[in-house]
Design an enzyme around this catalytic site. Structure first.
Site, PDB file in Angstrom:
ATOM      1  N   LYS A 223      -5.618  24.625   4.527  1.00 35.11           N
ATOM      2  CA  LYS A 223      -6.987  24.133   4.751  1.00 35.11           C
ATOM      3  C   LYS A 223      -7.037  22.848   5.572  1.00 35.11           C
ATOM      4  O   LYS A 223      -6.035  22.159   5.758  1.00 35.11           O
ATOM      5  CB  LYS A 223      -7.714  24.003   3.410  1.00 35.11           C
ATOM      6  CG  LYS A 223      -8.129  25.400   2.910  1.00 35.11           C
ATOM      7  CD  LYS A 223      -8.987  25.386   1.682  1.00 35.11           C
ATOM      8  CE  LYS A 223      -9.353  26.855   1.340  1.00 35.11           C
ATOM      9  NZ  LYS A 223      -9.889  27.002  -0.002  1.00 35.11           N
ATOM     10  N   ARG A 258      -3.616  30.460  -4.787  1.00 34.67           N
ATOM     11  CA  ARG A 258      -4.080  31.385  -3.746  1.00 34.67           C
ATOM     12  C   ARG A 258      -3.523  30.893  -2.408  1.00 34.67           C
ATOM     13  O   ARG A 258      -3.968  29.850  -1.912  1.00 34.67           O
ATOM     14  CB  ARG A 258      -5.611  31.410  -3.744  1.00 34.67           C
ATOM     15  CG  ARG A 258      -6.223  32.387  -2.751  1.00 34.67           C
ATOM     16  CD  ARG A 258      -7.753  32.323  -2.822  1.00 34.67           C
ATOM     17  NE  ARG A 258      -8.356  33.295  -1.941  1.00 34.67           N
ATOM     18  CZ  ARG A 258      -8.558  33.095  -0.639  1.00 34.67           C
ATOM     19  NH1 ARG A 258      -8.220  31.960  -0.063  1.00 34.67           N
ATOM     20  NH2 ARG A 258      -9.120  34.046   0.088  1.00 34.67           N
TER      21      ARG A 258
END
Ligand code: HH2
Length: 283
Positions: A223, A258
């Site tokens: 991210k 995840r």
């Protein structure tokens, strides 16, 4: 070694970590958009992730990157209809990443076992009733606003406390809809309506979510906050930053991770868990 779904959901902090591999069947996801639209290639990628140690494969047909447009349920179903059954045929536990009850229902019919709802049942409250009716575990994630607006100057007074209060509220909504508490997983939503300092505080403070009494999932993979720390501009190159975030969250009690890059995450968490658990036997 595969574990049963309920074992994964009730895994204590001292048990080993669980890897959820990401499979985006989208043209526009921020790091793997367009790569897995072909069901055969998607199933191959799922198999690769399983071989590397993923126990859950999270399949999504709608990007939630900042500014992304909504994808109508019919289009999500079209993207998923060949991919979900193909991945279900592998040994993985399939999770469906959607905020739509219609899409989730269809995926459960194809053999998916978990619902991953980044809106925590706010976009489509029927998804909570569906989770209850089908006894399907559900991930409830924190997001400030929606994908189109979430990065427009998000503000918090105490981000950890506010995210925790939100998740407590959504757990209450889910249980009121009939979801058994043991089937609820919570996620602070790294990158969803958060500035860099908010993401760092949530990773550092993941332990504070422990008192909610639910399994904690964390999704820092590739991210933007990692790039904002002066690391790689290229999402695919943010593996080291992803691992660092996972390990800190593991220390705070997160159980499910995840990630896109399964092999390095499995290795790092295995070593981390071994170090921590061997420490308890050394007195
Ligand atoms: N992050 C993304 C999507 N789904 N689900 C949970 N529970 N937690 C997360 O942090 C999370 C999530 C965004 O990542 P990705 O799927 O790689 O990108 P995109 O939304 O662009 O498809």
């Amino acid at each position: 070694m595969q574990r049963k779904l309920q074992d994964i959901l009730t895994a204590g902090r001292r048990d080993r970590a669980v890897i959820m591999g990401i499979l985006n069947v989208t043209p526009d996801s921020f790091s793997d958009g367009g790569k897995y639209l072909d069901p055969r290639i998607a199933a191959q990628q799922a198999r690769r992730m399983i071989d590397c140690g993923a126990e859950i494969i999270d399949i999504g047909a709608e990007s939630t990157r900042p500014g992304a447009d909504e994808v109508p349920p019919a289009e999500q179903i079209r993207r998923l209809e060949n991919v979900v059954p193909a991945v279900v045929e592998t040994s993985a536990i399939v999770s469906i990443d959607t905020t739509s009850a219609v899409v989730a229902d269809r995926a459960l019919n194809w053999g998916a076992k978990i619902i991953n709802d980044v809106s925590a049942g706010r976009d489509d409250p029927e998804i909570l009733a569906l989770s209850a009716r089908r006894a399907a575990p559900i991930v409830l994630m924190h997001m400030l606003g929606g994908p189109r607006t979430m990065q427009d100057n998000p503000r918090y007074t105490d981000v950890v406390a506010e995210v925790k209060a939100f998740l407590a509220d959504r757990i209450a909504a889910a249980t009121a809809a009939g979801v058994d508490e043991s089937r609820i997983v919570v996620d602070p939503g790294i990158g969803f309506g958060k500035k860099l300092e908010h993401n760092l505080a949530l990773l550092r403070g993941a332990g504070a979510l422990g008192s909610l009494g639910r399994t904690i999932l964390i999704g820092p993979s590739r991210k933007r906050f990692i790039g904002e720390l002066g690391c790689s501009e290229q999402a695919e190159d943010r593996v080291g930053g992803t691992i660092a975030a996972c390990l800190v969250a593991r220390g705070g009690g997160a159980t499910i991770f995840r990630v896109h890059d399964v092999a390095p995450a499995v290795e790092a968490l295995k070593v981390y868990d071994a170090i921590i658990s061997s420490g308890s036997h050394c007195f």
